[in-house]
Design an enzyme around this catalytic site. Structure first.
Site, PDB file in Angstrom:
ATOM      1  N   CYS A  64      -1.769   4.778 -24.638  1.00 31.03           N
ATOM      2  CA  CYS A  64      -0.949   5.637 -25.307  1.00 31.03           C
ATOM      3  C   CYS A  64      -0.885   5.062 -26.876  1.00 31.03           C
ATOM      4  CB  CYS A  64       0.138   6.183 -25.096  1.00 31.03           C
ATOM      5  SG  CYS A  64       0.198   7.277 -23.478  1.00 31.03           S
ATOM      6  N   ASP A  65      -0.772   3.663 -26.994  1.00 32.82           N
ATOM      7  CA  ASP A  65      -0.402   2.851 -28.083  1.00 32.82           C
ATOM      8  C   ASP A  65      -1.933   2.947 -28.661  1.00 32.82           C
ATOM      9  OD1 ASP A  65       1.016   0.188 -29.276  1.00 32.82           O
ATOM     10  OD2 ASP A  65      -1.309   0.205 -29.217  1.00 32.82           O
TER      11      ASP A  65
END
Length: 114
Positions: A64-65
């Site tokens: 997600c980062d």
């Protein structure tokens, strides 16, 4: 609510998805989320813009980062009428902290913690 099974697994275990499947070309469903300043936001708040909406579990996870950082980089090549929204379950304070640490300014993070 529509339940859909047999579509995805997590660590080999089947999960049930809730809601209708969204397909390319479908109108985005309405949503109620909170921005990093604790203000409520809905789809209508972004009317008149082309939206790229990314939904992730948590900005503090590796994939997600990486995804959100990439969207932030790509946003520099888009016009002002195109907005990128990333919705996560992170608290607004955590999203603001993450954006500051990651240097993410072009992506608007919105919290679905409620």
């Amino acid at each position: 609510m529509n339940e859909r099974t047999g579509i995805i697994t997590f660590q080999g275990n089947p999960l049930t998805l809730l809601g209708n499947e969204i397909k390319v070309g479908d109108k985005a469903p309405e949503f109620n989320v909170t921005d990093n300043e604790l203000a409520p936001k809905t789809l209508a708040d972004f009317a008149g813009n082309v939206l790229i909406i990314s939904a992730v579990p948590s900005l503090d996870t590796p994939v997600c980062d990486m995804e959100t950082r990439r969207f932030n980089t790509e946003a520099a090549n888009l016009g002002d009428d195109i907005k990128i929204l990333t919705l996560s379950m992170d608290l607004p304070f955590a999203q603001a902290r993450w954006c500051g640490a990651a240097g993410v300014e072009a992506v608007k993070t919105l919290s679905d913690y409620m």
